[in-house]
Write a protein that holds these residues in place. Sequence first.
Motif, PDB file in Angstrom:
ATOM      1  N   GLY A 153      36.902  36.857  40.719  1.00  0.00           N
ATOM      2  CA  GLY A 153      35.978  37.582  39.862  1.00  0.00           C
ATOM      3  C   GLY A 153      35.737  36.671  38.686  1.00  0.00           C
ATOM      4  O   GLY A 153      36.287  35.843  38.223  1.00  0.00           O
ATOM      5  N   LEU A 154      34.186  36.949  38.470  1.00  0.00           N
ATOM      6  CA  LEU A 154      33.697  35.895  37.338  1.00  0.00           C
ATOM      7  C   LEU A 154      32.777  36.687  36.717  1.00  0.00           C
ATOM      8  O   LEU A 154      31.809  37.657  37.140  1.00  0.00           O
ATOM      9  N   ASP A 155      32.821  36.605  35.544  1.00  0.00           N
ATOM     10  CA  ASP A 155      32.081  37.450  34.195  1.00  0.00           C
ATOM     11  C   ASP A 155      31.359  36.403  33.336  1.00  0.00           C
ATOM     12  O   ASP A 155      32.149  35.409  32.827  1.00  0.00           O
ATOM     13  N   THR A 156      29.900  36.427  33.505  1.00  0.00           N
ATOM     14  CA  THR A 156      29.108  35.418  32.707  1.00  0.00           C
ATOM     15  C   THR A 156      29.314  35.903  31.018  1.00  0.00           C
ATOM     16  O   THR A 156      29.074  35.140  30.345  1.00  0.00           O
ATOM     17  N   ASP A 157      29.508  37.265  30.763  1.00  0.00           N
ATOM     18  CA  ASP A 157      29.913  37.632  29.373  1.00  0.00           C
ATOM     19  C   ASP A 157      31.283  37.079  28.943  1.00  0.00           C
ATOM     20  O   ASP A 157      31.485  37.439  27.738  1.00  0.00           O
ATOM     21  N   ASN A 158      32.141  36.544  29.702  1.00  0.00           N
ATOM     22  CA  ASN A 158      33.594  36.227  29.481  1.00  0.00           C
ATOM     23  C   ASN A 158      34.391  37.516  29.146  1.00  0.00           C
ATOM     24  O   ASN A 158      35.114  37.250  28.228  1.00  0.00           O
ATOM     25  N   ASP A 159      34.131  38.531  29.541  1.00  0.00           N
ATOM     26  CA  ASP A 159      34.947  39.708  29.271  1.00  0.00           C
ATOM     27  C   ASP A 159      36.393  39.557  30.054  1.00  0.00           C
ATOM     28  O   ASP A 159      36.309  38.865  31.198  1.00  0.00           O
ATOM     29  N   PRO A 160      37.390  40.162  29.552  1.00  0.00           N
ATOM     30  CA  PRO A 160      38.451  40.147  30.388  1.00  0.00           C
ATOM     31  C   PRO A 160      38.577  40.845  31.600  1.00  0.00           C
ATOM     32  O   PRO A 160      37.970  42.009  31.606  1.00  0.00           O
ATOM     33  N   LEU A 161      38.997  40.238  32.822  1.00  0.00           N
ATOM     34  CA  LEU A 161      38.850  40.732  34.035  1.00  0.00           C
ATOM     35  C   LEU A 161      40.144  41.125  34.616  1.00  0.00           C
ATOM     36  O   LEU A 161      41.258  40.405  34.238  1.00  0.00           O
ATOM     37  N   ALA A 162      40.189  42.228  35.595  1.00  0.00           N
ATOM     38  CA  ALA A 162      41.305  42.485  35.955  1.00  0.00           C
ATOM     39  C   ALA A 162      40.979  42.843  37.656  1.00  0.00           C
ATOM     40  O   ALA A 162      39.887  43.728  37.907  1.00  0.00           O
ATOM     41  N   LEU A 163      41.860  42.227  38.662  1.00  0.00           N
ATOM     42  CA  LEU A 163      41.495  42.593  39.994  1.00  0.00           C
ATOM     43  C   LEU A 163      42.793  43.449  40.592  1.00  0.00           C
ATOM     44  O   LEU A 163      43.841  43.370  40.141  1.00  0.00           O
TER      45      LEU A 163
ATOM     46  N   PHE B 123      49.897  42.288  47.291  1.00  0.00           N
ATOM     47  CA  PHE B 123      48.634  41.937  46.391  1.00  0.00           C
ATOM     48  C   PHE B 123      49.133  41.205  45.220  1.00  0.00           C
ATOM     49  O   PHE B 123      49.879  42.164  44.348  1.00  0.00           O
ATOM     50  N   VAL B 124      48.641  39.882  45.110  1.00  0.00           N
ATOM     51  CA  VAL B 124      49.217  39.336  43.831  1.00  0.00           C
ATOM     52  C   VAL B 124      47.878  38.884  43.065  1.00  0.00           C
ATOM     53  O   VAL B 124      47.052  37.873  43.437  1.00  0.00           O
ATOM     54  N   PRO B 125      47.766  39.536  41.730  1.00  0.00           N
ATOM     55  CA  PRO B 125      46.470  39.179  40.863  1.00  0.00           C
ATOM     56  C   PRO B 125      46.949  38.160  40.033  1.00  0.00           C
ATOM     57  O   PRO B 125      48.082  38.184  39.377  1.00  0.00           O
ATOM     58  N   ARG B 126      45.828  37.563  39.397  1.00  0.00           N
ATOM     59  CA  ARG B 126      45.900  36.777  38.294  1.00  0.00           C
ATOM     60  C   ARG B 126      44.747  36.770  37.622  1.00  0.00           C
ATOM     61  O   ARG B 126      43.780  36.073  37.634  1.00  0.00           O
ATOM     62  N   ASN B 127      45.035  37.738  36.652  1.00  0.00           N
ATOM     63  CA  ASN B 127      43.680  38.075  35.677  1.00  0.00           C
ATOM     64  C   ASN B 127      43.736  37.510  34.498  1.00  0.00           C
ATOM     65  O   ASN B 127      44.721  36.574  33.560  1.00  0.00           O
ATOM     66  N   GLY B 128      42.602  37.153  33.892  1.00  0.00           N
ATOM     67  CA  GLY B 128      42.316  36.434  32.779  1.00  0.00           C
ATOM     68  C   GLY B 128      40.958  36.682  32.065  1.00  0.00           C
ATOM     69  O   GLY B 128      40.234  37.847  32.629  1.00  0.00           O
ATOM     70  N   THR B 129      40.181  35.829  31.239  1.00  0.00           N
ATOM     71  CA  THR B 129      39.183  36.281  30.349  1.00  0.00           C
ATOM     72  C   THR B 129      38.040  35.477  31.200  1.00  0.00           C
ATOM     73  O   THR B 129      38.061  34.152  31.182  1.00  0.00           O
ATOM     74  N   GLY B 130      37.174  36.217  31.847  1.00  0.00           N
ATOM     75  CA  GLY B 130      35.939  35.694  32.209  1.00  0.00           C
ATOM     76  C   GLY B 130      36.208  35.273  33.888  1.00  0.00           C
ATOM     77  O   GLY B 130      35.404  35.460  34.601  1.00  0.00           O
ATOM     78  N   THR B 131      37.605  35.182  34.266  1.00  0.00           N
ATOM     79  CA  THR B 131      37.814  34.817  35.586  1.00  0.00           C
ATOM     80  C   THR B 131      39.256  35.737  36.110  1.00  0.00           C
ATOM     81  O   THR B 131      40.011  35.830  35.200  1.00  0.00           O
ATOM     82  N   ALA B 132      39.182  35.937  37.257  1.00  0.00           N
ATOM     83  CA  ALA B 132      40.316  36.577  37.671  1.00  0.00           C
ATOM     84  C   ALA B 132      40.420  36.144  39.382  1.00  0.00           C
ATOM     85  O   ALA B 132      39.158  36.178  40.068  1.00  0.00           O
ATOM     86  N   THR B 133      41.906  35.950  39.617  1.00  0.00           N
ATOM     87  CA  THR B 133      41.617  35.681  41.240  1.00  0.00           C
ATOM     88  C   THR B 133      42.945  36.470  41.874  1.00  0.00           C
ATOM     89  O   THR B 133      43.837  37.105  41.120  1.00  0.00           O
ATOM     90  N   ALA B 134      43.089  36.770  43.214  1.00  0.00           N
ATOM     91  CA  ALA B 134      44.004  37.294  43.546  1.00  0.00           C
ATOM     92  C   ALA B 134      44.418  36.881  45.344  1.00  0.00           C
ATOM     93  O   ALA B 134      43.272  36.546  45.953  1.00  0.00           O
ATOM     94  N   THR B 135      45.609  37.114  45.650  1.00  0.00           N
ATOM     95  CA  THR B 135      45.755  37.076  47.255  1.00  0.00           C
ATOM     96  C   THR B 135      46.191  38.113  47.797  1.00  0.00           C
ATOM     97  O   THR B 135      46.952  38.948  47.231  1.00  0.00           O
TER      98      THR B 135
ATOM     99  N   THR C 200      39.346  46.358  43.666  1.00  0.00           N
ATOM    100  CA  THR C 200      38.369  46.652  42.348  1.00  0.00           C
ATOM    101  C   THR C 200      38.699  45.631  41.331  1.00  0.00           C
ATOM    102  O   THR C 200      39.701  44.983  41.215  1.00  0.00           O
ATOM    103  N   LEU C 201      37.300  44.998  40.944  1.00  0.00           N
ATOM    104  CA  LEU C 201      37.260  44.078  40.049  1.00  0.00           C
ATOM    105  C   LEU C 201      36.846  44.956  38.677  1.00  0.00           C
ATOM    106  O   LEU C 201      35.639  45.293  38.612  1.00  0.00           O
ATOM    107  N   ARG C 202      37.607  45.143  37.559  1.00  0.00           N
ATOM    108  CA  ARG C 202      37.421  45.758  36.404  1.00  0.00           C
ATOM    109  C   ARG C 202      37.071  44.634  35.173  1.00  0.00           C
ATOM    110  O   ARG C 202      37.856  43.858  35.218  1.00  0.00           O
TER     111      ARG C 202
END
Length: 248
Positions: free
Chosen positions: A75-85, A101-113, A133-135
């Motif tokens: 997930g990528l957010d141009t507003d740099n908001d915190p993201l969660a997969l 499902f293993v997420p790695r959430n962060g600010t502006g970006t998030a990844t998961a496998t 879901t990407l929130r």
Amino acid sequence: MDCRAVDKPLYEFEFRTASSSCGEEQAVSIVVPIQIDYSNAPPALTTTFPPLVSTDSVTVIRLPLGGIYEAALSGLDTDNDPLALMAEGRGFELAAAGMSFVPRNGTGTATATFRWVADCQAVRPEALSVVFTLRETTCRPQPRRRVVRFEVMAPEERPFQPVNIITPNGDSRNDVFTLDNTKSNLPPDFCDFRFANLQIFTRWGNRIYQTTNRTFSWDGGGQPAGAYFYLIEFTNGKKYRGAVTIAR
């Protein structure tokens, strides 16, 4: 200012000052409008799942029993908001269906496998549907979703063609009646669809042989030459009927 201010785009504040001189009150006021400037671009969700045919379609992943499927999500957010997969099974727990499902959430970006080992849990009338879901954490979030359905492929069923005549004379050629898969195409055991029993009857309906072993071999049991009838049953209720002739 917090998110409650976003619900009303325009606020007006009145500032007033007053003084009293020689018994007369003098007051001056000014109204200051404040416009709330809020915008939010939705985050972008990308995956390695097969591309969608249309925006409202559902991706279907089919694997043979024991097959393994893996996918990556980001997930990528141009507003740099915190993201969660997140991933949620519709009516089932992921771990109980061989999924992780293993997420790695962060600010502006998030990844998961995501990983799925196809097992018998997916062999059921209702398919295994997972909602990914990407929130984003913001005042007016715009979540992105992807629905994927997972199915286990049943073995291909070919025409059932068992031996229909046996000659139990000890010459090692057609001495026994058996249901070797490679020759008869008897469907293999598959999850809850399993061989239950075989019965053999005379032409008058008398049962002369019964077994629950699918690798059985019947040499006629000393019965006289003639036609005999068999009934094969599987645990899901499927039945096969046919005849086998003893020739002496």
